[in-house]
Design an enzyme around this catalytic site. Structure first.
Site, mmCIF file in Angstrom:
data_model
loop_
_atom_site.group_PDB
_atom_site.id
_atom_site.type_symbol
_atom_site.label_atom_id
_atom_site.label_comp_id
_atom_site.label_asym_id
_atom_site.label_seq_id
_atom_site.Cartn_x
_atom_site.Cartn_y
_atom_site.Cartn_z
ATOM 1 N N ALA A 127 -32.249 -33.011 22.118
ATOM 2 C CA ALA A 127 -31.974 -31.894 23.027
ATOM 3 C C ALA A 127 -31.572 -30.773 21.822
ATOM 4 O O ALA A 127 -31.865 -29.926 21.202
ATOM 5 C CB ALA A 127 -31.023 -32.044 24.039
ATOM 6 N N CYS A 128 -30.178 -30.577 21.525
ATOM 7 C CA CYS A 128 -29.300 -29.423 20.989
ATOM 8 C C CYS A 128 -29.648 -29.629 19.542
ATOM 9 O O CYS A 128 -29.857 -28.500 18.989
ATOM 10 C CB CYS A 128 -27.868 -29.870 21.228
ATOM 11 S SG CYS A 128 -27.528 -29.482 22.958
ATOM 12 N N VAL A 129 -29.744 -30.869 18.748
ATOM 13 C CA VAL A 129 -30.304 -30.678 17.437
ATOM 14 C C VAL A 129 -31.558 -29.912 17.236
ATOM 15 O O VAL A 129 -31.930 -29.348 16.238
ATOM 16 C CB VAL A 129 -30.081 -32.077 16.732
ATOM 17 C CG1 VAL A 129 -30.909 -32.108 15.480
ATOM 18 C CG2 VAL A 129 -28.727 -32.428 16.507
#
Lengths: 234, 234, 234, 234
Positions: free
Chosen positions: B171-173
């Site tokens: 997700a965020c990475v």
């Protein structure tokens, strides 16, 4: 000084009248109108802009901008409309540190005073203090949309119209209105709730805004609108 | 369970090998390389992701991700490179309030736990605590660039390369690496410093990243690079 | 080869089942659902991705993705929903020229083939050709939202839901879904209308998407939805 | 009329002088300066703005803005600096179609004339025609950065300074300068190369810009700068 300001206003009004003739002939200065779901965006009504003694202190705050904004906030709260407040502060306000989150703005204006550690400077003016459920957005640049989650926030909430208040007309308010239109929202600049710190700047910026980016509307019309739509009963 | 995970890894490695053959033939999986001015972006290494007992708790934190990230942070501090930490929290985490700053994300994942009022949840893990002069960016969505001032911040600082650590790979990475390239930076994903909470997700996401968006590099190479460039002596 | 792909699929399905158990327990994989005003975003269904012989050529185009996308387009046209097509091309595809609009992406993938002067390469596949009134957006990066006017366009049109088709699952489709959620839209990935060029990539990317960013829905459900709402009669 | 314009200019100059005193005392109107890698951004110097007979036709084009811009372009070409031209046009300029890519802007200004099918309207003025390797960016809104790939493009090219020319001071030029600073670039507004279509608007907008967002510099200084740095020999 007052005489000079009055002269400037008169001269600007003449210029606006002449420009309006040209704009109307060419098809500018149209009305964007109020939409169906408003939000109120209060731009930088924080102490360093609203209280005396700061480099950013503005004119017309106590007698005009704060009272008008309070009325707008009250109308939003009564009708469930989202209220957003922006302010400006920096985690690293050292102009000699290349890692500063001021970016390059301190090369133009004295934003190095807005130290995040000193909340008094950047807290929203207590006369219009946010309440639980409302949003306070810390921004680093002029526009309330730049480097913030405002556009996605408004879209997710179904908002189609933004009423904009605050300071200054010549920087953060204008940039917010310009971006608001670009992001797909109907911007309404509330005339009584917007100001600046130099004579003429409010006038010429509201004139440009009304010609091209959003409608400049009087407070009464905005209040009537806010009371005519209800955020939840859609 | 461990046997199944090992089987999955083997099968994924086979698939990656086959895909690599096709990618190389077609001209993918090129090297973007390290640039001249790096910054370190630590994605969501905050308590709700790094400590036990939260819905967001990840695997591999204590033994791998935190130690690797500490080494990277130390190398940045020694050489004057900017360090950025992201975390996620919400001023209005009420999923029933249309004015929530969660946007629509709570319709997919349990972000309603990230209440801004409860700083324990979203504070950066104390083992890699930020120091004065570094940036902590509160984001509302997956990418460190989305709804934040990160891109403008990095450009103003002259950064051309971002080393990315943290969670989650899926997700965020990944979103941060994808956006980082799009914004004009060279993204480097530090293999040992990235993780997730489900088996395989780190592997397939790093594979996709390395094929198309940024280089996945081992910690040692990243440390050597950080020590080979000096932010101020440019 | 087919046997290996089948083995990979089985192994991935096992992994997804295990991950789903953890995700459900933790509160992920929720349903975002269809909203009230959809738009269809067809990602990179242009010749270099849909026709044989290019580095970007994908699998499953003729038998699955094009027919599914046609059905979606037809349903949108019948009901007045906006249809957007993205493609990728560059005015200056010279990798040795620092002024190239490829940015840094050619350091990872072979986008230098997408010369704007050679329209055959980047034209939308004629089997799903745009008609007057629909939008073709030239993008430079992976996400349909990055460096384009898509977000403002959709907001101004009152859209709250985006149905996403196209290629590849591991790059442009995924980035579009991730950004779509972040910008405040409900992303729906249409399972039959999305593909890639390496085995497994469609599966693991749709799994990640469905867990965290948007709902992966079958074509039939999407068609039924498109036929159940009418863009103009709102 | 000329007398009235002269009176307005005088009155504005008086107002600017008074404001400058306040700004200097408060720490505004600082110099951002030229950086190390410039790009030239020519805003909307396309036929509908530069040739007679359109709603968007501006003043000062033939005698001042085009010649100044040509000199800047020549200096960029000689030294390898990137040159970007923006223009505005729409694939669906039907104001009655909710799917129009005009967004909401046609509710304010007559942009419905900018039909993409009619290239004469939006083509860059032939007196400053782009050459191979330079970028022409079609934008939908005021700012050259909004809904375009400009920021990522400039960052990938290592640009840190943008010289801005074109029209109008009260809309697209100003929005481009404001966003340019926000994105981390040093904006320089080239005085002789910027104009508008109503008296006073160039003056008050350049005044606001110089006070807060970028340096307004004379053509000669900009040419000297462009000739003093070389894009490739960095």
């Amino acid at each position: 000084m007052d005489r000079e300001i009055a002269d400037l206003q008169t001269k600007l009004e003449d210029a606006f009248a002449a420009a309006t003739a040209l704009y109307r002939e060419r098809g500018f200065q149209r009305r964007i109108g109020f939409g169906r779901k408003p939000a109120l965006i209060n731009v930088d009504l924080a102490n360093a802009w609203t209280r005396p003694g700061y480099p950013f202190t503005c004119e017309g705050i106590d007698d005009r901008i704060i009272p008008a904004t309070r009325q707008l906030i009250d109308a939003c709260r009564e009708n469930g409309h989202p209220v957003v407040y922006t302010t400006v502060c920096y985690q690293n306000p050292d102009p000699d540190d290349p890692r500063t989150d001021m970016g390059l703005w301190h090369y133009k204006i004295p934003i190095e005073i807005a130290d995040q550690k000193n909340e008094d400077i950047w807290a929203i003016d207590s006369r219009i203090a946010p309440i639980d459920g409302e949003q306070v957005m810390i921004k680093k640049r002029a526009s309330a949309f730049h480097g913030t989650y405002l556009a996605g926030y408004l879209r997710a909430a179904g908002v189609d119209t933004i009423l904009v208040t605050g300071v200054t007309a010549s920087a953060c308010v204008r940039a917010t209105v310009t971006d608001g239109l670009a992001e797909g929202f109907r911007p309404i600049a509330v005339r009584e709730a917007i100001g600046d710190r130099i004579p003429g700047a409010t006038e010429w910026n509201l004139f440009d805004i009304d010609a091209k980016f959003g409608d400049v509307e009087p407070l009464e019309a905005c209040l009537a609108y806010l009371n005519s739509v209800n955020f939840r009963n859609d």
